[in-house]
Scaffold this motif. Sequence first.
Motif, short mmCIF file in Angstrom:
data_model
loop_
_atom_site.label_atom_id
_atom_site.label_comp_id
_atom_site.label_asym_id
_atom_site.label_seq_id
_atom_site.Cartn_x
_atom_site.Cartn_y
_atom_site.Cartn_z
N VAL B 21 25.54 -17.63 52.53
CA VAL B 21 25.65 -16.18 52.65
C VAL B 21 25.09 -15.52 51.40
O VAL B 21 24.35 -14.54 51.46
N LEU B 431 33.77 -8.64 55.26
CA LEU B 431 34.29 -9.08 56.56
C LEU B 431 33.28 -9.98 57.26
O LEU B 431 33.61 -11.07 57.73
N GLY B 432 32.03 -9.52 57.28
CA GLY B 432 30.98 -10.31 57.93
C GLY B 432 30.80 -11.66 57.26
O GLY B 432 30.69 -12.70 57.92
N VAL B 434 32.98 -13.39 55.55
CA VAL B 434 34.10 -14.28 55.83
C VAL B 434 34.01 -14.81 57.27
O VAL B 434 34.26 -15.98 57.52
N LEU B 435 33.59 -13.96 58.20
CA LEU B 435 33.45 -14.42 59.59
C LEU B 435 32.43 -15.55 59.69
O LEU B 435 32.66 -16.55 60.35
N ILE B 436 31.30 -15.37 59.00
CA ILE B 436 30.28 -16.42 59.02
C ILE B 436 30.86 -17.71 58.46
O ILE B 436 30.70 -18.80 59.03
N ILE B 438 33.98 -18.70 58.28
CA ILE B 438 34.98 -19.31 59.17
C ILE B 438 34.28 -20.09 60.28
O ILE B 438 34.61 -21.24 60.56
N SER B 439 33.26 -19.46 60.88
CA SER B 439 32.60 -20.13 61.99
C SER B 439 31.88 -21.39 61.51
O SER B 439 31.89 -22.42 62.18
N ARG B 442 34.42 -24.18 60.90
CA ARG B 442 34.89 -24.78 62.14
C ARG B 442 33.85 -25.72 62.74
O ARG B 442 34.15 -26.78 63.22
N ARG B 443 32.60 -25.30 62.66
CA ARG B 443 31.54 -26.13 63.23
C ARG B 443 31.45 -27.45 62.47
O ARG B 443 31.35 -28.51 63.04
N LYS B 445 33.71 -28.94 60.89
CA LYS B 445 34.86 -29.77 61.22
C LYS B 445 34.59 -30.57 62.50
O LYS B 445 34.95 -31.72 62.62
N HIS B 446 33.90 -29.90 63.44
CA HIS B 446 33.63 -30.58 64.71
C HIS B 446 32.57 -31.65 64.57
O HIS B 446 32.66 -32.69 65.19
#
Lengths: 365, 448
Positions: B21, B431-432, B434-436, B438-439, B442-443, B445-446
């Motif tokens: 970012v 905000l944007g 942090v959203l990036i 988080i996503s 999560r990815r 992690k998968h």
Amino acid sequence: MLGCFYFLLSEAAEWWDRGILHNVTSVITIFSAEERKVQRRLSVLASLILAGAIFGCNQSPSPEAKKGDATTSPTPKAEVKQKGVIGVSLLTMANPFFKVMGDAMQAAGGKIDFTVNISAGEMDAARQKDQVNDFIAKKVTAIVLSPVDSRSIGTSILEANKAGIPVFTADIGCLDPVAKVVSHIATDNYGGGRLAGEALVKAIGGKGTVAIITHPEVESVILRAKGFKEVIAKYPDIKIVAELPGGGQRDASFKTAQDILEKHPDLNGIFAINDPSALGAVAAIEKAGKIGTIKVVGFDGMPEAKQAIKAGKIYADIVQYPEKIGEMTIQAVGRFMAGETVPAKTLIPAGTYLKSDADKDASLK
Amino acid sequence: MTSGIRTAVARLAGQYGMLLVLAVLCLFFAWATYHEESPTGQAGAELLAEWVAHETPKGEVVVIVTPTGAEGDEFAAHLTSALTHEGVTIGAALQGDPPTVRKALEALPAKGQHVPLIATTGDCRNWSLWDALQQSNSAFAATKILAPGSVRRSTFLTASNLRNIADQTAVIAIIAVGMTMVIITGGIDLSVGSLLALSAVLTAWLIQRAGGERANGVALLGSCLVAIVLCGVVGGFMGWLTARLKVPPFIVTLAGMQIASGMAFIVSHGQSLYDIPASFTWLGRGTTLFALPNAVVLMVAIYLVAHLFMTRTALGRTLYAVGGNMEASRLSGVSIRKTLVLVYVVSALMAGIGGVITVSQLKAGAPIYGVMYEMYVIAAVVVGGTSLTGGQGRVFGTLIGAFVIAVIRNGMNLMDVEPYTQKVLLGVVILGAVLIDISRQRRSKHTA
């Protein structure tokens, strides 16, 4: 508030991590969709917010991008329409006084072909330092400041001096003896204090007792009180029976005024060094049932005080003209850049605002 | 082997997604502040000299005009030598602000000197002086005013601006180290802004007592240390209240914020204290390593130490344990009280250091410093990926978070975004970001 916001945000993230949101499929169907799709959409959304936010703010392209020719070879520049950028950092944009001043600066800049960029330190001396640094990195033509702290601004002005960028101060001066300021433009607070004295003398008919609600921590207030006292001293029949601090605040001035009225029930007039103090004093006088008997003179010209003048609760207000300060500062920059010498200090006279002015004032309902 | 690398990259991306970012933000601002500008320094001077030599009629002289300041000095020196090299005679070299230059220029025709050509910098060429002069004074009506042509450059990417950003981040980033530790233990410290003000005022006050502008090095160092340690004591007290009496840290540090701010006003009588020797600005304004401001070097050093502490020492790992599950850590023999006192002391010490740096940068100490800093610091920590519920977080993530916020602020200033809008945009961009993050987390992690 900001903290709550972050807290909520991280809470939401936490919930999401725990998969709680996935259970609310009936409400938000998007979460019942395939994991990866959601993630992809989310990152697209986030990128969009980010991009949109940044693009949204780029509506007015910088003037530098337009002027000049694209060739790197040394060709003479075409007639330069824009004369440069003036970087402004004010005390705070939360105070209407500075908002009016900033708007006037922008209007004045437009008239003489300068682009005026307004920012504000918002009471944070370090942030104002950062803003000045950014102006220097941007190589603005001139810098205009209303310092958050008249001492702390010194090092920033020195940096600008080193970079050869002229610095002007508006409304609030710089007290650092080493830093070089081209010109300082402000209200004549001493003269305003004299006007206040004259107004109160007239209001109480040249004799009686008066009190001052003051705030001696601020230099401009010291000057106002000085001017006021000099005028009163010329009238032997008028006595200043009290000079007490009201912190420049409404609530503290209310209490101070109550104490004064308690001790001097026969008081004839009060000079309050700014409008919040004057409004606090009016509240105390109202409570004592002495509206009209005790005359109040305020300072600033806030709309609420003007309203009180119209209602006859305040006798007069000494008004400052932030729009004039703003306009004259930018004009001084323009003259200086054209090679004219500008005075090191310009004081703008304050004015007296009476009930007759309030009755004619279209801005009051 | 390759899968190992891939896992490592994926882990890095997951852990430091915010780095991406930050990179995107930098690229964007670099592009957005790209504009045309006159070259300065030696390159600009040589370019101009060649052109001036071509334009100067035989037997005529050229007048050099430069602004005051280091850049003007450098340009004048290089231009003079380049013109001499080209065989052009220099009639006069003038330096100063517009009124000074105008006066000096107007004196030239009176002395019988003809001014057919003026060579100047790109910045000076933009002065409105030239139009005014040519309209009002017939002696200059035909004068040609030359400045180096334009090159394309990004204001954001200049070395001075990048240094600027690092400089602007230093104080927030240093305080954020302590805040990261506090938040990892599941706490919060709202007092850091006020402690910064207290430390600044104490430092300035002690220096005044130690001789003001004539204070020697030992006195300066002593003043700083005393101020920082006093902040640490306040922090220790808050930590003790939290750990021993189980008062929620939000309340304790909210009270601490008021008390520290009040004390700062009492010590300074509400005024700014400025009787400080010029040598004291060494920390905040001076440079030693790679032209980096000393405050930035200090910041980097603190981050390295904090990183080693958090990852390599048992005590450092304890912070995560306490934040993850206080009861389990207590049962496994970790001294929670000691850990909590430690983090609040560290947080207060960092705020103390921040105060000293601020005094050094501004050469004054005022009780109004540090307003709202707790919010910026918490924002940096959260953007950096530390969870507000405790147990998770990385020190270097916080550094990146601090830089993300500093870059956004600097970039918006350079792009002339209006101040009310700046506030909204800063919130939206955080905000944007942090959203990036988080996503991405999560990815990763998968995939892992």
